[in-house]
Design a protein around this motif. Sequence first.
Motif, PDB file in Angstrom:
ATOM      1  N   LEU A  21     -14.467  34.382  43.160  1.00  0.00           N
ATOM      2  CA  LEU A  21     -15.201  35.260  42.075  1.00  0.00           C
ATOM      3  C   LEU A  21     -15.800  34.521  41.256  1.00  0.00           C
ATOM      4  N   SER A  22     -15.354  33.762  40.605  1.00  0.00           N
ATOM      5  CA  SER A  22     -15.985  32.902  39.740  1.00  0.00           C
ATOM      6  C   SER A  22     -17.380  32.083  40.264  1.00  0.00           C
ATOM      7  N   ILE A  23     -17.206  31.712  41.437  1.00  0.00           N
ATOM      8  CA  ILE A  23     -18.348  30.973  42.183  1.00  0.00           C
ATOM      9  C   ILE A  23     -19.257  31.852  42.412  1.00  0.00           C
ATOM     10  N   ILE A  24     -19.254  33.256  42.867  1.00  0.00           N
ATOM     11  CA  ILE A  24     -19.982  34.110  43.109  1.00  0.00           C
ATOM     12  C   ILE A  24     -20.582  34.580  41.661  1.00  0.00           C
ATOM     13  N   GLU A  25     -20.133  34.810  40.892  1.00  0.00           N
ATOM     14  CA  GLU A  25     -20.434  35.244  39.274  1.00  0.00           C
ATOM     15  C   GLU A  25     -21.437  34.358  38.972  1.00  0.00           C
TER      16      GLU A  25
ATOM     17  N   GLY B 222     -24.616  34.289  40.770  1.00  0.00           N
ATOM     18  CA  GLY B 222     -25.449  35.395  40.455  1.00  0.00           C
ATOM     19  C   GLY B 222     -26.321  35.098  39.036  1.00  0.00           C
ATOM     20  N   ARG B 223     -25.686  34.340  38.106  1.00  0.00           N
ATOM     21  CA  ARG B 223     -26.281  33.745  36.908  1.00  0.00           C
ATOM     22  C   ARG B 223     -27.290  32.878  37.118  1.00  0.00           C
ATOM     23  N   LEU B 224     -27.181  32.036  38.100  1.00  0.00           N
ATOM     24  CA  LEU B 224     -28.235  30.992  38.477  1.00  0.00           C
ATOM     25  C   LEU B 224     -29.330  31.702  39.251  1.00  0.00           C
ATOM     26  N   ASN B 225     -29.212  33.127  39.535  1.00  0.00           N
ATOM     27  CA  ASN B 225     -30.291  33.756  40.282  1.00  0.00           C
ATOM     28  C   ASN B 225     -30.524  33.302  41.708  1.00  0.00           C
ATOM     29  N   ILE B 226     -29.297  32.728  42.335  1.00  0.00           N
ATOM     30  CA  ILE B 226     -29.221  32.593  43.811  1.00  0.00           C
ATOM     31  C   ILE B 226     -29.159  33.598  44.471  1.00  0.00           C
ATOM     32  N   PRO B 227     -29.941  33.929  45.636  1.00  0.00           N
ATOM     33  CA  PRO B 227     -29.807  35.231  46.119  1.00  0.00           C
ATOM     34  C   PRO B 227     -28.709  35.396  46.971  1.00  0.00           C
ATOM     35  N   MET B 228     -28.178  36.651  47.050  1.00  0.00           N
ATOM     36  CA  MET B 228     -26.867  36.991  47.571  1.00  0.00           C
ATOM     37  C   MET B 228     -27.019  38.490  47.935  1.00  0.00           C
ATOM     38  N   PRO B 229     -26.402  38.882  49.211  1.00  0.00           N
ATOM     39  CA  PRO B 229     -26.439  40.118  49.601  1.00  0.00           C
ATOM     40  C   PRO B 229     -25.935  41.073  48.400  1.00  0.00           C
ATOM     41  N   ASP B 230     -26.421  42.631  48.748  1.00  0.00           N
ATOM     42  CA  ASP B 230     -26.186  43.311  47.635  1.00  0.00           C
ATOM     43  C   ASP B 230     -24.798  43.895  47.646  1.00  0.00           C
ATOM     44  N   VAL B 231     -24.301  43.835  48.928  1.00  0.00           N
ATOM     45  CA  VAL B 231     -22.763  44.160  49.153  1.00  0.00           C
ATOM     46  C   VAL B 231     -21.752  43.290  48.383  1.00  0.00           C
ATOM     47  N   ILE B 232     -22.065  41.935  48.138  1.00  0.00           N
ATOM     48  CA  ILE B 232     -21.377  41.010  47.466  1.00  0.00           C
ATOM     49  C   ILE B 232     -21.616  41.485  45.845  1.00  0.00           C
ATOM     50  N   LYS B 233     -23.014  41.606  45.250  1.00  0.00           N
ATOM     51  CA  LYS B 233     -23.077  42.034  44.123  1.00  0.00           C
ATOM     52  C   LYS B 233     -22.426  43.268  43.771  1.00  0.00           C
ATOM     53  N   ARG B 234     -22.345  44.162  44.478  1.00  0.00           N
ATOM     54  CA  ARG B 234     -21.553  45.486  44.187  1.00  0.00           C
ATOM     55  C   ARG B 234     -20.137  45.117  44.274  1.00  0.00           C
TER      56      ARG B 234
END
Length: 60
Positions: A29-33, A36-48
């Motif tokens: 979860l920390s890596i994904i957060e 996101g802060r680095l504006n690395i594209p990720m699927p909307d499902v993961i963002k939600r």
Amino acid sequence: MVYSQLKEHSTEFAPCLVNLFFYLSNELLSIIENAGRLNIPMPDVIKRAVKILKGESDDK
């Protein structure tokens, strides 16, 4: 042989496995957060999913 030993001692391993999965999911979860802060594209499902886990609402 290994399976029978694990089966006999499964109650001893359960707390270890719970802790392992907790820390692995927390780090993921920390890596994904951070991604996101680095504006690395990720699927909307993961963002939600991250928003839900952090307790943020998705009101628009």
